[in-house]
Design an enzyme around this catalytic site. Sequence first.
Site, PDB file in Angstrom:
ATOM      1  N   ASN A   9       0.867  -1.182   0.000  1.00 29.42           N
ATOM      2  CA  ASN A   9       0.000   0.000   0.000  1.00 29.42           C
ATOM      3  C   ASN A   9       0.902   1.231   0.000  1.00 29.42           C
ATOM      4  O   ASN A   9       1.493   1.562   1.024  1.00 29.42           O
ATOM      5  CB  ASN A   9      -0.899  -0.040   1.251  1.00 29.42           C
ATOM      6  N   LYS A  11       0.125   4.233  -0.159  1.00 26.53           N
ATOM      7  CA  LYS A  11      -0.499   5.414   0.477  1.00 26.53           C
ATOM      8  C   LYS A  11      -0.265   6.657  -0.403  1.00 26.53           C
ATOM      9  O   LYS A  11      -0.229   6.531  -1.622  1.00 26.53           O
ATOM     10  CB  LYS A  11       0.008   5.574   1.911  1.00 26.53           C
ATOM     11  N   HIS A  96      -9.587   0.841   5.094  1.00 23.03           N
ATOM     12  CA  HIS A  96      -8.307   1.101   5.765  1.00 23.03           C
ATOM     13  C   HIS A  96      -8.546   2.046   6.947  1.00 23.03           C
ATOM     14  O   HIS A  96      -9.358   2.966   6.864  1.00 23.03           O
ATOM     15  CB  HIS A  96      -7.300   1.709   4.784  1.00 23.03           C
ATOM     16  N   GLU A  98      -6.905   4.467   8.032  1.00 21.54           N
ATOM     17  CA  GLU A  98      -6.688   5.895   7.753  1.00 21.54           C
ATOM     18  C   GLU A  98      -7.928   6.518   7.128  1.00 21.54           C
ATOM     19  O   GLU A  98      -8.237   7.687   7.360  1.00 21.54           O
ATOM     20  CB  GLU A  98      -5.445   6.065   6.852  1.00 21.54           C
ATOM     21  N   GLU A 168      -5.248  -5.136  10.472  1.00 18.52           N
ATOM     22  CA  GLU A 168      -4.257  -4.086  10.697  1.00 18.52           C
ATOM     23  C   GLU A 168      -4.562  -3.389  12.016  1.00 18.52           C
ATOM     24  O   GLU A 168      -5.405  -2.481  12.058  1.00 18.52           O
ATOM     25  CB  GLU A 168      -4.304  -3.058   9.566  1.00 18.52           C
ATOM     26  N   GLY A 174       2.435   2.322  10.941  1.00 20.24           N
ATOM     27  CA  GLY A 174       3.342   3.456  10.811  1.00 20.24           C
ATOM     28  C   GLY A 174       4.006   3.849  12.121  1.00 20.24           C
ATOM     29  O   GLY A 174       4.613   4.912  12.217  1.00 20.24           O
ATOM     30  N   SER A 214       3.519  -2.100  10.406  1.00 23.04           N
ATOM     31  CA  SER A 214       4.972  -2.124  10.632  1.00 23.04           C
ATOM     32  C   SER A 214       5.629  -3.455  10.260  1.00 23.04           C
ATOM     33  O   SER A 214       6.543  -3.905  10.947  1.00 23.04           O
ATOM     34  CB  SER A 214       5.294  -1.734  12.076  1.00 23.04           C
TER      35      SER A 214
END
Length: 252
Positions: A9, A11, A96, A98, A168, A174, A214
């Site tokens: 991904n 991003k 996701h 985010e 996730e 991150g 991560s």
Amino acid sequence: MRQKFVAGNWKMHKDKSETIELISSLKNKLSNFSVITEVAICPPFTSLELASELIKNSTLKLGAQNVHSEPEGAYTGEISAKMLKSFGVEYVIIGHSERRTYFNESNEFINKKIKRAIEFDLRPIFCVGETLNEREAGKTFSVVEEQLILGLQGISESDLLKIVIAYEPVWAIGTGKTATPLQAQEVHFFIREKIKSIYDTKSSEKIKILYGGSVKPENARDLFLQPDIDGGLIGGACLNPDSFFKIILSAE
Ligand code: 13P
């Protein structure tokens, strides 16, 4: 045996020339190996057309990072499933964290997107996962369960297997804080059991469940060795061809 799957991904990273650089380097590395693992890259919308040209004659598959729930219409700035399909996109990341956090995407909206993606023959990479607060409050399983039940509402057994689930944990994205292989395995097992209770044993054994958060060359192998972890959804480490390639090899 489920075939391993590693998806990158990107991003909001990589402009046009960086896209060429990253894909060329990755293709070059992969050309010397016959990897069994399925590998997909999910660049931003602006790089999809270019990426789709560049991955021709390679085993790389193409994914997008988002899709709108409606087939078309007055939705300024949005991209439809039909548009993605016309660029050779096969996978699309939906739900996701985010997008859940920064764009207030609800489980209901995510469910609509999953259905729309499947209608247009795209394969959703459906993300679920708890925040740090939720984990510390002992709510990991109930949060993931709710995301699964609402996200998969109305999806038939035959359509289920077009979906890849990605666990996730938000606290691991991150942050450099990876879930330990056992922490991840525990939730992956729970997800598979949940799929068994919503659908059936056969579906639960066939569906792929990726881990994301991560993942790095240093921890990928131990994660991928867990019985219910079928690969990874990689963020930061997929932006570097060396580390993404090492992660792919860890899945072999
Ligand atoms: P990182 O690998 O950068 O933690 O990101 C994971 C992720 O969000 C993939 O979708």
